[in-house]
Design a protein around this motif. Structure first.
Motif, short mmCIF file in Angstrom:
data_model
loop_
_atom_site.label_atom_id
_atom_site.label_comp_id
_atom_site.label_asym_id
_atom_site.label_seq_id
_atom_site.Cartn_x
_atom_site.Cartn_y
_atom_site.Cartn_z
N GLN A 121 -71.71 32.55 -133.21
CA GLN A 121 -70.67 32.37 -134.22
C GLN A 121 -69.45 31.63 -133.67
O GLN A 121 -68.70 31.02 -134.43
CB GLN A 121 -70.25 33.72 -134.78
N ARG A 122 -69.26 31.66 -132.36
CA ARG A 122 -68.09 31.02 -131.77
C ARG A 122 -68.25 29.50 -131.66
O ARG A 122 -67.27 28.80 -131.39
CB ARG A 122 -67.83 31.60 -130.38
N VAL A 123 -69.45 28.99 -131.83
CA VAL A 123 -69.70 27.56 -131.65
C VAL A 123 -69.21 26.77 -132.87
O VAL A 123 -69.49 27.15 -134.01
CB VAL A 123 -71.20 27.30 -131.41
N GLU A 124 -68.52 25.69 -132.62
CA GLU A 124 -67.99 24.84 -133.70
C GLU A 124 -69.13 24.28 -134.54
O GLU A 124 -70.14 23.81 -134.02
CB GLU A 124 -67.17 23.71 -133.11
N GLY A 125 -68.97 24.33 -135.86
CA GLY A 125 -69.95 23.77 -136.77
C GLY A 125 -70.95 24.78 -137.31
O GLY A 125 -71.69 24.47 -138.25
N VAL A 126 -70.99 25.97 -136.72
CA VAL A 126 -71.93 27.00 -137.20
C VAL A 126 -71.42 27.56 -138.52
O VAL A 126 -70.31 28.08 -138.60
CB VAL A 126 -72.08 28.12 -136.15
N ARG A 127 -72.26 27.48 -139.56
CA ARG A 127 -71.86 27.95 -140.88
C ARG A 127 -72.30 29.39 -141.12
O ARG A 127 -71.68 30.12 -141.89
CB ARG A 127 -72.42 27.04 -141.96
N GLN B 264 -73.83 28.20 -124.93
CA GLN B 264 -72.97 29.37 -125.07
C GLN B 264 -73.71 30.65 -124.69
O GLN B 264 -73.15 31.53 -124.03
CB GLN B 264 -72.47 29.46 -126.51
N LEU B 265 -74.96 30.77 -125.10
CA LEU B 265 -75.76 31.94 -124.77
C LEU B 265 -76.00 32.02 -123.26
O LEU B 265 -75.96 33.11 -122.67
CB LEU B 265 -77.10 31.89 -125.50
N ALA B 266 -76.26 30.87 -122.64
CA ALA B 266 -76.48 30.86 -121.19
C ALA B 266 -75.22 31.23 -120.43
O ALA B 266 -75.28 31.82 -119.34
CB ALA B 266 -76.97 29.47 -120.75
N TRP B 267 -74.06 30.91 -121.02
CA TRP B 267 -72.78 31.18 -120.36
C TRP B 267 -72.38 32.65 -120.48
O TRP B 267 -71.63 33.16 -119.66
CB TRP B 267 -71.72 30.29 -120.98
N ASP B 268 -72.91 33.34 -121.51
CA ASP B 268 -72.54 34.74 -121.78
C ASP B 268 -73.19 35.64 -120.74
O ASP B 268 -74.41 35.76 -120.66
CB ASP B 268 -72.99 35.14 -123.18
N ALA B 269 -72.36 36.33 -119.95
CA ALA B 269 -72.87 37.18 -118.88
C ALA B 269 -73.63 38.40 -119.39
O ALA B 269 -74.37 39.05 -118.64
CB ALA B 269 -71.72 37.64 -117.99
N GLN B 270 -73.47 38.74 -120.69
CA GLN B 270 -74.16 39.90 -121.25
C GLN B 270 -75.63 39.61 -121.56
O GLN B 270 -76.39 40.53 -121.86
CB GLN B 270 -73.47 40.36 -122.53
N LEU B 271 -76.02 38.33 -121.50
CA LEU B 271 -77.38 37.94 -121.89
C LEU B 271 -78.15 37.39 -120.71
O LEU B 271 -77.57 36.86 -119.76
CB LEU B 271 -77.31 36.88 -123.00
N GLN B 272 -79.47 37.53 -120.78
CA GLN B 272 -80.34 36.99 -119.75
C GLN B 272 -80.74 35.56 -120.12
O GLN B 272 -80.94 35.26 -121.30
CB GLN B 272 -81.60 37.86 -119.61
#
Length: 223
Positions: free
Chosen positions: A61-67, A20-28
């Motif tokens: 937070q968007r990832v399923e299973g994250v508490r 998810q982080l790799a997919w986010d264009a706002q992050l390197q």
């Protein structure tokens, strides 16, 4: 056997958060580290602005299973001379003025070492959230404290407010598992949702209701 299942689930969550982080264009790529322990995600690393740290937390937070998400990311502004506090303050004031939905004349922004302090009054909770969202995206911002108070123009009628919010939740999320109670001008949310994204959407709907001064979110993220 339960321990093995927990470890495998944590490994799955770690892979999904990294993706998810790799997919986010706002992050390197590869600037954020991820640890997971029983569904609790810890983010580490260094970024060049508060907006990137915020984006990383929201992505996790968007990832399923994250508490829950623990943000241990350090904001390090680039080594070259950046914006001064005066320049950040000016940019913040202009950003609020350009947002036609935010009463900029009723808000006050102070900046110290890149950290923004936001004070003032608004009539609706969504205006408070909108003002914060505008300022978090500015270059040179290391962090933000939102002290804006919500003062509705008129008192809410408890029964009608509860019904309106519950119906709005049903329209947007079909959120049968979320309960809404009203204590004066405060909404109390409880129940269980499937993801942090759903929890965020429930809170957004609650803050959008006229007459709400505060929202107490007691919603749990689970299966």
């Amino acid at each position: 056997m339960t321990g093995v299942v927990d470890v495998r689930e944590d490994q799955r969550i770690q892979r999904d958060v990294l993706a998810q982080l790799a997919w986010d264009a706002q992050l390197q790529p590869n600037e954020i580290g991820v640890r997971v322990d029983q569904g609790v995600v810890t983010l580490t690393g260094f970024v060049d602005g508060a907006a990137r740290s915020w984006a990383a937390t929201r992505s996790a937070q968007r990832v399923e299973g994250v508490r829950a998400v623990a943000d241990e990311i350090e904001v390090r502004l680039p080594g070259t001379p950046g914006r001064t506090d005066a320049e950040v303050a000016l940019a913040a004031s202009r950003a609020l003025e350009w947002d036609s939905f935010v009463p900029a004349e009723r808000l006050d922004v102070t900046v110290a070492n890149g950290w923004l302090m936001l004070r003032g009054e608004v009539e609706f909770g969504w205006q408070r959230r909108a003002a914060e969202g505008e300022l978090r995206r500015l270059d040179g911002v290391r962090g933000l404290t939102n002290l804006i108070e919500v003062r509705p123009p008129a008192a809410a009628v408890a029964d009608r407010l509860r019904r309106d919010v519950q119906r709005a939740l049903m329209r947007t999320l079909g959120a049968e598992r979320v309960t809404v109670e009203v204590d004066g001008d405060t909404l109390v949310l409880a129940g269980v949702v499937r993801s942090w994204w759903e929890r965020e959407q429930v809170e957004r709907v609650a803050w959008s209701a006229p007459g709400v001064r505060a929202v107490h979110d007691q919603i749990l993220v689970g299966g």
